[in-house]
Motif scaffolding. Structure first.
Motif, PDB file in Angstrom:
ATOM      1  N   ASP A  88       0.883  -1.414   0.116  1.00  0.00           N
ATOM      2  CA  ASP A  88       0.196   0.082  -0.362  1.00  0.00           C
ATOM      3  C   ASP A  88       0.908   1.417  -0.109  1.00  0.00           C
ATOM      4  N   GLU A  89       2.120   1.558   0.817  1.00  0.00           N
ATOM      5  CA  GLU A  89       2.570   2.608   1.008  1.00  0.00           C
ATOM      6  C   GLU A  89       3.270   2.809  -0.915  1.00  0.00           C
ATOM      7  N   GLN A  90       3.702   1.862  -1.515  1.00  0.00           N
ATOM      8  CA  GLN A  90       3.996   2.053  -3.024  1.00  0.00           C
ATOM      9  C   GLN A  90       3.140   1.949  -3.712  1.00  0.00           C
ATOM     10  N   LEU A  91       2.120   1.810  -3.936  1.00  0.00           N
ATOM     11  CA  LEU A  91       0.859   2.422  -4.278  1.00  0.00           C
ATOM     12  C   LEU A  91       0.623   3.548  -3.375  1.00  0.00           C
ATOM     13  N   ALA A 142      -5.479   6.571  -6.098  1.00  0.00           N
ATOM     14  CA  ALA A 142      -4.869   4.829  -6.131  1.00  0.00           C
ATOM     15  C   ALA A 142      -6.015   3.723  -6.524  1.00  0.00           C
ATOM     16  N   GLN A 143      -7.496   4.733  -6.260  1.00  0.00           N
ATOM     17  CA  GLN A 143      -8.371   3.483  -6.427  1.00  0.00           C
ATOM     18  C   GLN A 143      -8.380   3.563  -8.280  1.00  0.00           C
ATOM     19  N   ILE A 145      -5.743   2.699  -9.513  1.00  0.00           N
ATOM     20  CA  ILE A 145      -3.848   2.121 -10.008  1.00  0.00           C
ATOM     21  C   ILE A 145      -4.661   0.686  -9.205  1.00  0.00           C
ATOM     22  N   GLY A 146      -5.157   0.660  -8.477  1.00  0.00           N
ATOM     23  CA  GLY A 146      -5.500  -0.550  -7.428  1.00  0.00           C
ATOM     24  C   GLY A 146      -6.722  -1.538  -8.067  1.00  0.00           C
ATOM     25  N   LYS A 147      -7.796  -0.716  -8.850  1.00  0.00           N
ATOM     26  CA  LYS A 147      -9.486  -1.306  -8.389  1.00  0.00           C
ATOM     27  C   LYS A 147      -9.694  -1.059 -10.352  1.00  0.00           C
ATOM     28  N   GLY A 148      -8.878   0.061 -11.072  1.00  0.00           N
ATOM     29  CA  GLY A 148      -9.009  -0.432 -12.033  1.00  0.00           C
ATOM     30  C   GLY A 148      -9.929   0.838 -13.123  1.00  0.00           C
ATOM     31  N   ALA A 149     -10.571   0.428 -14.119  1.00  0.00           N
ATOM     32  CA  ALA A 149     -11.298   1.308 -15.290  1.00  0.00           C
ATOM     33  C   ALA A 149     -12.115   2.115 -14.489  1.00  0.00           C
ATOM     34  N   GLY A 150     -13.105   1.212 -13.351  1.00  0.00           N
ATOM     35  CA  GLY A 150     -14.038   1.965 -13.043  1.00  0.00           C
ATOM     36  C   GLY A 150     -13.796   3.026 -12.185  1.00  0.00           C
ATOM     37  N   TYR A 151     -12.756   3.494 -12.053  1.00  0.00           N
ATOM     38  CA  TYR A 151     -11.997   4.546 -11.203  1.00  0.00           C
ATOM     39  C   TYR A 151     -11.802   5.380 -11.746  1.00  0.00           C
ATOM     40  N   ASN A 152     -12.097   5.845 -13.491  1.00  0.00           N
ATOM     41  CA  ASN A 152     -11.747   7.354 -14.152  1.00  0.00           C
ATOM     42  C   ASN A 152     -11.359   8.170 -13.744  1.00  0.00           C
ATOM     43  N   VAL A 153     -10.142   8.757 -13.963  1.00  0.00           N
ATOM     44  CA  VAL A 153      -9.672   9.652 -13.599  1.00  0.00           C
ATOM     45  C   VAL A 153     -10.560  11.129 -14.293  1.00  0.00           C
ATOM     46  N   ALA A 154     -10.842  10.941 -15.537  1.00  0.00           N
ATOM     47  CA  ALA A 154     -11.723  12.070 -16.535  1.00  0.00           C
ATOM     48  C   ALA A 154     -12.382  11.574 -16.403  1.00  0.00           C
ATOM     49  N   ASP A 155     -13.468  11.092 -16.505  1.00  0.00           N
ATOM     50  CA  ASP A 155     -14.996  10.838 -15.862  1.00  0.00           C
ATOM     51  C   ASP A 155     -14.357  11.511 -14.533  1.00  0.00           C
ATOM     52  N   TYR A 156     -13.917  10.798 -13.409  1.00  0.00           N
ATOM     53  CA  TYR A 156     -13.560  12.100 -11.808  1.00  0.00           C
ATOM     54  C   TYR A 156     -13.742  13.512 -11.598  1.00  0.00           C
ATOM     55  N   TYR A 157     -12.942  13.453 -12.314  1.00  0.00           N
ATOM     56  CA  TYR A 157     -12.591  15.405 -12.897  1.00  0.00           C
ATOM     57  C   TYR A 157     -13.709  16.403 -13.451  1.00  0.00           C
TER      58      TYR A 157
END
Length: 163
Positions: A88-91, A142-143, A145-157
Motif C-alpha cells: 500500500d505504501e508503494q502504491l 490510488a483507486q 491504480i489498484g481497482k482499475g477502469a471503474g475509477y477513471n480519473v477523466a470522468d472523476y474530474y
C-alpha cells in the motif's frame, strides 16, 4: 501541525481501508501551505514521469485528464500483474504523484485549495474545490491504480467540475 511525512504516512494507511471518496461531506477543511508545496512538487514529478516513462504529455489542461487516465491505466496493468503486489505504501507513493497532478489541474484551472480535510473523524491531506466540495485526489489515483477502469480519473474530474 505534524510534519508532511507523517501526513503522507497517514494517507497511505487510510487508503488501505479504501474509505475516501469524492463528494463525501467533510466536517472540516483547513488550507495548508505544506500540503500545497508537497502537491506542487509531486505534480511536477508526475509530468516528468509520464513523459519519461510513458511518452505521455501532461500539459495542465482539462483535456490532459484523458492522458492522465491513460498513464494510470498502464500503471494499473503493471500493478495487477505483479506477484506479490506492491505494498500500500508503494502504491500510495505513485498515487500521491499522479493524484497531485489531478488536484493541481483542478486548483489552477478552476480554483480550489489543498489542505487538511476531516472525514469520519480522521484528518488527512485533501482538497476543496472553489465551490466548497471536498475531495481526495490521492485516493482517487490510488483507486484507479489498484481497482482499475471503474475509477477513471477523466470522468472523476468532469464530475468535480459539475459540483
Amino acid at each position: 501541525m505534524p510534519p508532511i511525512k507523517t501526513l503522507l504516512f497517514v494517507s497511505a494507511a487510510l487508503f488501505a481501508n479504501a474509505t475516501l471518496a469524492a463528494g463525501t461531506p467533510a466536517a472540516g477543511f483547513v488550507p495548508d501551505a505544506a500540503v500545497q508545496r508537497a502537491a506542487t512538487a509531486y505534480a511536477a514529478q508526475a509530468v516528468a514521469t509520464a513523459r519519461d516513462q510513458f511518452g505521455i504529455k501532461l500539459d495542465g489542461t482539462d483535456a490532459s485528464m484523458a492522458q492522465l487516465d491513460a498513464v494510470l491505466a498502464r500503471v494499473h496493468i503493471a500493478y495487477a500483474s505483479k506477484s506479490p503486489r506492491p505494498s500500500d505504501e508503494q502504491l500510495m507513493a505513485v498515487a500521491r504523484m499522479y493524484g497531485s497532478y489531478l488536484g493541481e489541474v483542478v486548483r489552477l484551472k478552476h480554483g480550489g485549495a489543498w489542505g487538511m480535510a476531516t472525514r469520519e473523524g480522521q484528518t488527512l491531506p485533501g482538497m476543496r474545490t472553489a465551490a466548497g466540495t471536498p475531495f481526495w485526489p490521492w485516493t482517487q489515483a490510488a483507486q484507479r491504480i489498484g481497482k482499475g477502469a471503474g475509477y477513471n480519473v477523466a470522468d472523476y474530474y468532469k464530475g468535480l467540475l459539475n459540483t
